[in-house]
Structures are given as C-alpha cells and as structure tokens.
Design a protein around this motif. Structure first.
Motif, PDB file in Angstrom:
ATOM      1  N   SER A 233       0.769  -1.318   0.042  1.00  0.00           N
ATOM      2  CA  SER A 233       0.125  -0.017   0.129  1.00  0.00           C
ATOM      3  C   SER A 233       0.814   1.144   0.093  1.00  0.00           C
ATOM      4  O   SER A 233       0.528   2.275  -0.710  1.00  0.00           O
ATOM      5  CB  SER A 233      -1.084  -0.082   0.922  1.00  0.00           C
ATOM      6  OG  SER A 233      -1.673  -1.448   0.964  1.00  0.00           O
ATOM      7  N   ASP A 304      -6.148  -1.452  -4.663  1.00  0.00           N
ATOM      8  CA  ASP A 304      -5.698  -2.180  -3.531  1.00  0.00           C
ATOM      9  C   ASP A 304      -6.406  -3.429  -3.008  1.00  0.00           C
ATOM     10  O   ASP A 304      -7.551  -3.541  -3.208  1.00  0.00           O
ATOM     11  CB  ASP A 304      -5.158  -1.127  -2.751  1.00  0.00           C
ATOM     12  CG  ASP A 304      -4.155  -1.712  -1.378  1.00  0.00           C
ATOM     13  OD1 ASP A 304      -3.515  -2.844  -1.456  1.00  0.00           O
ATOM     14  OD2 ASP A 304      -3.685  -0.912  -0.718  1.00  0.00           O
ATOM     15  N   GLU A 305      -5.812  -4.423  -2.188  1.00  0.00           N
ATOM     16  CA  GLU A 305      -6.641  -5.178  -1.473  1.00  0.00           C
ATOM     17  C   GLU A 305      -7.443  -6.082  -2.623  1.00  0.00           C
ATOM     18  O   GLU A 305      -8.550  -6.581  -2.333  1.00  0.00           O
ATOM     19  CB  GLU A 305      -7.717  -4.902  -0.750  1.00  0.00           C
ATOM     20  CG  GLU A 305      -6.566  -4.231   0.808  1.00  0.00           C
ATOM     21  CD  GLU A 305      -5.939  -5.233   1.678  1.00  0.00           C
ATOM     22  OE1 GLU A 305      -5.759  -6.352   1.184  1.00  0.00           O
ATOM     23  OE2 GLU A 305      -5.224  -4.627   2.450  1.00  0.00           O
ATOM     24  N   GLY A 557      -4.946  -4.371   6.270  1.00  0.00           N
ATOM     25  CA  GLY A 557      -4.108  -3.363   5.830  1.00  0.00           C
ATOM     26  C   GLY A 557      -3.494  -2.435   6.882  1.00  0.00           C
ATOM     27  O   GLY A 557      -2.914  -1.610   6.649  1.00  0.00           O
TER      28      GLY A 557
END
Ligand SMILES: Nc1ncnc2c1ncn2[C@@H]1O[C@H](COP(=O)(O)OP(=O)(O)OP(=O)(O)O)[C@@H](O)[C@H]1O
Ligand SMILES: [Mg+2]
Length: 637
Positions: A233, A304-305, A557
């Motif tokens: 991230s 992201d993720e 995260g």
C-alpha cells in the motif's frame, strides 16, 4: 523512457497553458499545450530557465522574479507567474510527486542563485558566451544550505521581503495555512517564523518497490503481491503520486483499504451497485452521467486489496470497460495496477459456495502483463517473528510456532492505561464490545458530531470514511488514531491511545496519551472523498475511533501497536494470518486460545503462487528489462 529521470526535479510531464497578462492581470492571450514537457535548466549565464516543450519549438523563460501558486499541488496543478514578463504558466494534470520535487527544486535553486552577484547586460555582452541550455542538477544539501543562509541573513537584517516578496503563495487564492509538504509559503508578517528549507523528505522505496514503480511507469498492466507488511500500500500511494491525476483512479476493494491510499472503493468507481446485475444492465449503469466519466477518463486504474475482488466482478469490469470505451483491448485499454496478498482475506462469499478469486477470472491472464513480488517485510523488524508469520501465511504451523503463540496468551500488553485492541472475527462483537466498554466507564460522555460538506451524501461518506458521524468519548476511552498526523512522533494511522481528559471551552477537545509516549490534544481533521463525476465531498471529524475492538476484516491493511486475538470463530482461510500480521511485535500480541487448526491457507492460492514462482524467470527477466532500459536512458543524457 519518458520517466527515466522521474523524481530528479528537472522536468514535468503535464498539460500547460501560457497566458500573457495585461496590467490588470487579465489574460489577453492564451496558448494551451495539452501534452507538454516542462524543463528546469540553466542558460550560459547560469540563470535559471523554465522551458516548455510541445514537440515543436520550445519556449524558454528566464526565472527572475515570480510568484508561485501552490495550493493545488496535490491535484497536480500550480501556476508560475513571471512578473517582469507579465506571463503566467498554468500547469495541470502533472503527477503530484513529480510536481512537488520540481517546485522544491525550483524554489531552492532560485534562492541559492539569488546569493550570486547579478550580471549586468554589459557583463553578458562582454562574456560573449554561446547560447546554451542544460537541465538543472538535482537538489543537494549545499543548495539548501545556501538558501537557508540567505534566509537567515535576510531575516536578521529585516530585509526578508526585498528578496522574497517575489516568492510567496498568493493570497488571492485564499491560502489559509502553509502547505504541509512544500515550503513555498513564507509568512510575510513574521519572517523569522519561516520554516527552514529542507530536501524533499520522501521515504525511499527499496529496490523491489522501485522496480515495480518502473514497470508501472512503462505502461504495463502490473499485479504485485507480497506478504503482509511488505509495503504494497505504501508503494501504491507512491505510484498514484507518480501518475497524471486526471486519468488516474485509486481504488480498493474495501472502504478501509481505499482510505489507506486516499482513494475510493472499486464499487463506487464502477458505479454498478453490488455488481450482481447481468452484464447488459451493468453496462447501462456504468453509463449514467455521474459514472460514465470515470470509465472514459480513466487510463490508469489502481486497485488495492485485490484479493477481495471476486472473479465474476473482475470479468464484469473488464467487459464493461471494453464496451463503454468501445475498445477491443483487454480492459478497454485501461492500464491496471493491482496489488494484494491472496493469502490474506478472500472475497466475501455470497451464499454457501466459496467465491472464486479474481486470478481465476477468465480475463485475468489476458489483462495482467507483469507479475511481481515484494519480499522484504517492513512492518515487523524481529526476524523470528517475521519467520513465524511467513509460516502461518502458508498454513504451516509447526509445534514451535504453536508453543510460541500459546505462550503469548500470558503477554502483559497493557501499559500506561492503554489496553490491547481485540480483533474479532465477527462484526457484531465489535460494536457490542465498544458500546459496552464505553458505558461501563464512569464520567460523562462527550459527543463529537462530524461536519459533512454535503449531508445528502452521508451514506457515501460513511462507506468510505475511517471516522464516524458521531464519536462518543469518555475519560478512559480506548482509542485509535485514524490518520497519520506526525509520522516522526509515532502519531500514525493505527496508533493506540487512551483519553486523558477534555480541554476546557466549548469544543472540549480530547487529550489523548499514545503508546508511543506522545500526549496530544486532537483537533478536527478533514477527509476528502471522491463522489461521482469528479466531485469531492468532505467530512471533518476527530481522527479517532473507539478501539477496544475492531473486526479482522476492518483491520486488513492496518499496522497495530497492541492486539489481542481470539481465533476460536475464524471462518475464512487467511483470516488468522491477517489478524496476527497486524502486530508489529510478538510482545505486542496476545492470542487467547491458539489452535493450529484455525490457520488455513487456501490450496488454490498456494497453487497460483507456485505457478507464478515457476514463471518467476519470466518476471525477473522483465524486471531486468525495465531496469536495463532505465539505465540506458540515463546514460544517453
Ligand atoms: N520503502 C519504505 N520506507 C519506509 N517505510 C516503509 C516502506 N515501505 C513500507 N513501509 C512501512 O511498512 C509498513 C507496512 O507497509 P504497508 O502497510 O504498505 O504494507 P502492505 O504490504 O500493504 O501490508 P498489508 O498486506 O498488511 O496491507 C508501513 O508502516 C509502511 O509505512
Ligand atoms: Mg496494504
């Protein structure tokens, strides 16, 4: 490549407009260059030159007296007003990080140049030098030193404004406080308070991270993975800062993850609701007025993720992109930049059946051109804890690991009245725990209501905001910081603390002691959220949330100081790993009831990673290619 010297501070890729102004400051002539390169350099007399290139005839301007407007650097915009010439350069759609370094270089080099004796017209004639242009050298400590010397001299003589009134953010644009990441706004009223200049303080990417950035800037569709805490991230944020803002969309599969990288959810980008409708209907939804521009303007889509995006959704988005953009290229020609760890949380399954991972989507292989892996863990530093987590990640729990984790049940984590945060497998437990614990505290409750710029958007904001509409606090409340306030002091997103009291006065702001030792009175912060059609809404709220408990899904995260975990009701592969890998140290972790059977790695994922690894040769080769190309470029200059 075009980005060979990215970060060197000597050039910008952007849109530019050159305006000639009349005495009243109105534009009387305007030339727009949609795809411009703006270079910073020196001429034969070592004067600083701004040069604008559009592929044809370059235009050059000597930088002598000028004003800078820097309020919108984060959105890739700024204005340079050349005073004697009465010309202004409007720069837009520039990668924000690039613009930031460029402006810092410009500002500091210019101030250092002012310490030199100015050449007169006669001096120049006498020198009879051939015309030249050389790009400016990167900022160095000595430039900064010179500029600071000049500043302190000017201050002590009270002359600050003779040299500096040409160099400040212009009040016409309502600059209320100096920008945090560039020092272009010396305060006129009190020059001694002006911040000392320093080199740009961007934290360095490691080699692997830099290689991914290079691959991304080469335009390829990139998927990169890596275990928890390898800086995926962190890197994604840097990638977003290195791409042109108008055509870059930063998203994540969940609201919390989106917030980490300053983006929106993938769903709100796509505008297709849950995405459950049939493709035809989704294509129509994606063409609604507020949504269509996302799809047409987007050239770089960051996700992201990605492990929580399921295969049907991925295929659907891919098909929508082709249809809406009328393109036969994979994903309609949008560059995809995705990261995540498939050994963390899987997509939420609807019904009984296991959801398919997006790497199992039909279009995945067609879309992804480069796979990369980050291997250096940054969240934890203790090597034995890192190894423990690596083993848990792939579901290989040895007896030694079991023993260590069972022992952790006796860890005394409580310090200075700060308790461990309980990570829960189920959402309902979280709300109940926080409500009950707050109720049980003596003393009166202080409620802090959020200020939303557009109350009709409250649902959208709630879905993406890390802070709630109403925050209830009491003395003794366990809280967590939801934003990086001062990284150097440990006041970072996820930092744990306890409310000590409330300041006197109407606002009654809370005073919080954090585990890092800092005590801080917290003020309202502002969060911006993109809603449809390039519009922004904001929420102002204290950067805090109650932290007796949070859900493992919401913790994905995050980096956490002190956690307590109960894994008895773990229901997903990867869930135990996500929970354990939030902790920075084994000492800051307490597992109540460890049972090795709750640690499961999905066999499909293990197979996928194994295949990727087998093809690593290919990946390494392509990495070398990027690195090699970059070197050659530098060589040519
Ligand atoms: N190059 C770097 N320099 C300094 N700090 C870094 C760097 N890369 C990562 N970090 C730090 O390491 C920690 C973990 O990074 P990050 O949260 O980006 O990892 P991640 O791979 O996204 O993890 P997760 O899979 O859990 O989401 C963060 O505190 C981040 O600031
Ligand atoms: Mg992450």
């Amino acid at each position: 490549s075009m980005h060979g010297r990215d970060g060197a501070g000597d050039q910008l890729q952007c849109s530019a407009a050159v305006e000639r102004l009349n005495a009243a400051g109105q534009a009387i002539k305007r030339q727009v260059i949609r795809k411009a390169t703006v270079l910073l350099g020196r001429n034969e007399f070592q004067e600083i030159i701004i040069r604008i290139e559009d592929g044809k005839v370059p235009q050059s301007y000597v930088l002598k007296e000028f004003k800078l407007f820097t309020k919108f650097v984060k959105e890739g915009k700024c204005t340079v007003q050349l005073l004697p010439e009465n010309i202004q350069l409007l720069i837009s759609n520039c990668p924000p990080d690039q613009l930031n370094v460029f402006l810092k270089t410009l500002s500091i080099k210019h101030q250092a140049w002012q310490t030199l004796k100015p050449l007169t017209y006669r001096d120049k004639l006498k020198a009879a030098l051939p015309r030249s242009f050389e790009t400016i050298s990167p900022l160095q400590q000595r430039d900064v030193q010179k500029a600071n010397e000049l500043r302190s001299k000017a201050t002590s003589k009270g002359l600050a404004d003779r040299t500096n009134n040409t160099m400040r953010t212009v009040p016409g644009q309502q600059v209320k406080r100096p920008r945090s990441d560039c020092d272009f706004s010396p305060s006129k009223a009190n020059p001694s308070k002006r911040p000392v200049l320093s080199l740009p303080a961007a934290r360095k990417l490691n080699k692997e991270q830099a290689a991914v950035l290079t691959a991304v800037l080469s335009g390829k569709n990139v998927f990169f993975t890596g275990s928890a805490g390898t800086g995926k991230s962190f890197l994604l944020k840097r990638i977003v800062g290195s791409l042109p803002p108008k055509s870059t969309y930063a998203t994540a599969s969940t609201g919390v993850a989106a917030c980490h990288i300053g983006g929106t959810t993938l769903h709100s980008f796509a505008g297709i609701g849950s995405g459950a409708a049939p493709l035809e209907q989704c294509i129509e939804l994606a063409q609604r007025p507020g949504v269509l521009p996302h799809w047409t303007l987007c050239r770089h889509l960051v996700i992201d993720e990605v492990s929580m995006v399921d295969a049907p959704l991925f295929d659907k988005l891919e098909a929508i992109a082709r249809s809406v953009r009328r393109s036969t290229e994979p994903f309609g020609g949008i560059q995809l930049i995705m990261c995540g760890d498939f050994l963390q949380l899987p997509p939420v399954s609807k019904g009984k059946e296991k959801a398919a991972f997006c790497f199992q989507a039909r279009s995945w292989r067609k879309v992804i051109q480069v796979n990369m892996e980050l291997t250096e863990v940054r969240r934890q530093t203790d090597q034995s804890f890192i190894s423990l987590l690596q083993a848990v990640r792939v579901g290989r729990v040895t007896e030694e690991i079991t023993a260590k984790l069972m022992e952790s049940a006796y860890h005394k984590i409580e310090r200075d009245g700060i308790l461990a945060t309980r990570l829960c497998t189920h959402k309902d437990d979280v709300e109940l725990t926080n409500e009950n614990k707050l109720k049980q505290l003596p003393g009166s409750e202080h409620v802090f209501e959020a200020l939303d710029s557009d109350p009709s958007q409250v649902k959208t904001i709630d879905a993406q905001s890390p802070v709630s509409r109403a925050l209830q606090l009491k003395v003794g409340a366990q809280v967590m910081l939801t934003r990086n306030l001062e990284v150097e002091r440990g006041l970072v997103n996820g930092a744990r603390g306890v409310v000590l009291g409330f300041e006197p006065g109407k606002q009654g702001l809370p005073r919080v002691r954090f585990l890092c030792g800092a005590t801080e009175v917290l003020k309202r912060e502002r969060w911006m959220f993109k809603v449809g059609g390039g519009l922004y809404v904001s929420r102002q709220q204290l950067p805090l949330k109650l932290a007796w408990a949070i859900s493992i899904h919401k913790s994905q995260g995050m980096t956490l100081d002190c956690v307590e975990i109960s894994l008895a009701r773990v229901f997903e592969c990867g869930q135990a790993y996500v929970a354990l890998s939030r902790a920075k140290t084994l000492e800051g972790l307490r597992v109540m009831d460890f049972d090795p059977r709750v640690v499961r790695a999905d066999p499909d994922v293990l197979l996928f990673y194994k295949q990727l690894r087998k093809e690593r040769l290919l990946m390494q080769a392509s990495m070398d290619e990027f690195v090699g190309r970059k070197k050659k470029d530098n060589h040519l200059r």
